[in-house]
Design a protein around this motif. Structure first.
Motif, PDB file in Angstrom:
ATOM      1  N   UNK A  28      17.789  15.181 -33.379  1.00 45.38           N
ATOM      2  CA  UNK A  28      18.887  15.068 -32.587  1.00 45.38           C
ATOM      3  C   UNK A  28      19.396  13.952 -31.538  1.00 45.38           C
ATOM      4  N   UNK A  29      20.906  13.638 -32.317  1.00 40.24           N
ATOM      5  CA  UNK A  29      22.054  12.958 -30.986  1.00 40.24           C
ATOM      6  C   UNK A  29      22.762  14.157 -30.354  1.00 40.24           C
ATOM      7  N   UNK A  30      22.366  13.746 -29.197  1.00 33.88           N
ATOM      8  CA  UNK A  30      23.392  15.117 -28.439  1.00 33.88           C
ATOM      9  C   UNK A  30      23.607  14.215 -27.678  1.00 33.88           C
ATOM     10  N   UNK A  31      25.192  14.895 -27.482  1.00 31.71           N
ATOM     11  CA  UNK A  31      26.677  14.096 -26.279  1.00 31.71           C
ATOM     12  C   UNK A  31      26.184  14.507 -24.963  1.00 31.71           C
ATOM     13  N   UNK A  32      26.598  13.653 -24.207  1.00 33.34           N
ATOM     14  CA  UNK A  32      26.250  14.569 -23.058  1.00 33.34           C
ATOM     15  C   UNK A  32      27.117  13.642 -22.090  1.00 33.34           C
ATOM     16  N   UNK A  33      27.069  14.879 -20.283  1.00 33.61           N
ATOM     17  CA  UNK A  33      28.189  14.400 -19.899  1.00 33.61           C
ATOM     18  C   UNK A  33      27.712  13.756 -18.301  1.00 33.61           C
ATOM     19  N   UNK A  34      27.556  12.491 -17.746  1.00 34.35           N
ATOM     20  CA  UNK A  34      27.470  12.665 -16.746  1.00 34.35           C
ATOM     21  C   UNK A  34      27.660  13.505 -15.252  1.00 34.35           C
ATOM     22  N   UNK A  35      27.280  13.799 -14.282  1.00 36.05           N
ATOM     23  CA  UNK A  35      27.115  14.819 -13.609  1.00 36.05           C
ATOM     24  C   UNK A  35      26.387  14.630 -12.044  1.00 36.05           C
ATOM     25  N   UNK A  36      27.535  14.021 -10.880  1.00 35.32           N
ATOM     26  CA  UNK A  36      26.984  13.556  -9.533  1.00 35.32           C
ATOM     27  C   UNK A  36      25.783  14.658  -9.811  1.00 35.32           C
ATOM     28  N   UNK A  37      24.279  14.045  -9.332  1.00 35.97           N
ATOM     29  CA  UNK A  37      23.026  14.250  -8.775  1.00 35.97           C
ATOM     30  C   UNK A  37      23.200  15.406  -7.771  1.00 35.97           C
ATOM     31  N   UNK A  38      24.405  15.586  -6.606  1.00 36.73           N
ATOM     32  CA  UNK A  38      24.495  16.222  -5.833  1.00 36.73           C
ATOM     33  C   UNK A  38      25.244  17.295  -5.988  1.00 36.73           C
ATOM     34  N   UNK A  39      25.346  17.526  -6.936  1.00 39.35           N
ATOM     35  CA  UNK A  39      26.344  18.835  -7.354  1.00 39.35           C
ATOM     36  C   UNK A  39      26.155  19.834  -7.247  1.00 39.35           C
ATOM     37  N   UNK A  40      26.064  21.145  -7.221  1.00 37.21           N
ATOM     38  CA  UNK A  40      25.063  21.907  -7.249  1.00 37.21           C
ATOM     39  C   UNK A  40      25.612  22.836  -8.419  1.00 37.21           C
ATOM     40  N   UNK A  41      25.467  22.818  -9.905  1.00 33.80           N
ATOM     41  CA  UNK A  41      25.337  23.754 -10.342  1.00 33.80           C
ATOM     42  C   UNK A  41      25.204  25.035 -10.981  1.00 33.80           C
ATOM     43  N   UNK A  42      25.541  26.176 -11.553  1.00 33.97           N
ATOM     44  CA  UNK A  42      25.450  27.355 -11.859  1.00 33.97           C
ATOM     45  C   UNK A  42      23.837  27.246 -12.436  1.00 33.97           C
ATOM     46  N   UNK A  43      23.314  27.965 -12.372  1.00 36.06           N
ATOM     47  CA  UNK A  43      21.777  28.239 -13.052  1.00 36.06           C
ATOM     48  C   UNK A  43      22.218  27.519 -14.430  1.00 36.06           C
ATOM     49  N   UNK A  44      22.670  28.235 -15.579  1.00 36.30           N
ATOM     50  CA  UNK A  44      23.423  28.060 -17.250  1.00 36.30           C
ATOM     51  C   UNK A  44      23.668  26.963 -17.536  1.00 36.30           C
ATOM     52  N   UNK A  45      24.778  26.305 -16.424  1.00 38.32           N
ATOM     53  CA  UNK A  45      24.722  24.532 -16.389  1.00 38.32           C
ATOM     54  C   UNK A  45      23.557  24.011 -16.326  1.00 38.32           C
ATOM     55  N   UNK A  46      22.391  24.276 -14.855  1.00 39.55           N
ATOM     56  CA  UNK A  46      21.472  23.600 -14.980  1.00 39.55           C
ATOM     57  C   UNK A  46      20.249  23.574 -15.107  1.00 39.55           C
ATOM     58  N   UNK A  47      20.198  24.233 -16.391  1.00 42.56           N
ATOM     59  CA  UNK A  47      19.286  24.741 -17.276  1.00 42.56           C
ATOM     60  C   UNK A  47      19.473  23.345 -18.641  1.00 42.56           C
TER      61      UNK A  47
END
Length: 122
Positions: free
Chosen positions: A34-53
């Motif tokens: 698989x080659x997946x597309x990625x979106x950078x997000x700052x490490x200090x960003x608090x994400x909802x659990x669904x996105x954090x996974x």
């Protein structure tokens, strides 16, 4: 790197957790999955659990969220049969390949990280 054959994997219910990625045919060690597309997000960003996974380590300052195809559905294993083999910081993609030979029908797993291993007690 060329794109892997889309017929190598499918997403379906997993006995490990939720949905998972499964081999639709025998896969050789080293074969691109698989080659997946990625979106950078700052490490200090608090994400909802669904996105954090969907979050993967990316750089010292950023993690990245996997937004496409099977890359979002790999489950964790302490003995994975797949791994991340490339990160393209320009085109924002991450490539997964078979770490071992994988038999048709087997679930394809990756190793998330040591902190996750402690968290799941595995």
């Amino acid at each position: 790197m060329s794109n892997p054959k889309p017929t190598l994997v499918e997403i379906k219910q997993s006995p490990l957790h939720g949905k998972g990625v499964f081999a639709t045919q025998n896969i050789a060690k080293g074969e691109l999955l698989v080659i997946s597309h990625m979106v950078p997000i700052h490490i200090n960003e608090n994400l909802p659990e669904l996105l954090a996974t969907l979050q993967f380590p990316w750089t010292d300052e950023y993690d990245a969220i996997c937004l496409s195809n099977a890359g979002s559905f790999f489950n964790h294993s302490g003995q994975p049969n797949a791994e991340i083999v490339a990160r393209d910081f320009t085109n924002l993609t991450q490539t997964f390949a078979a770490k071992t030979s994988i038999a048709k029908g087997d679930e394809i797993t990756i190793y998330y990280n040591d902190a996750f291993e402690v968290f799941v007690g595995g």
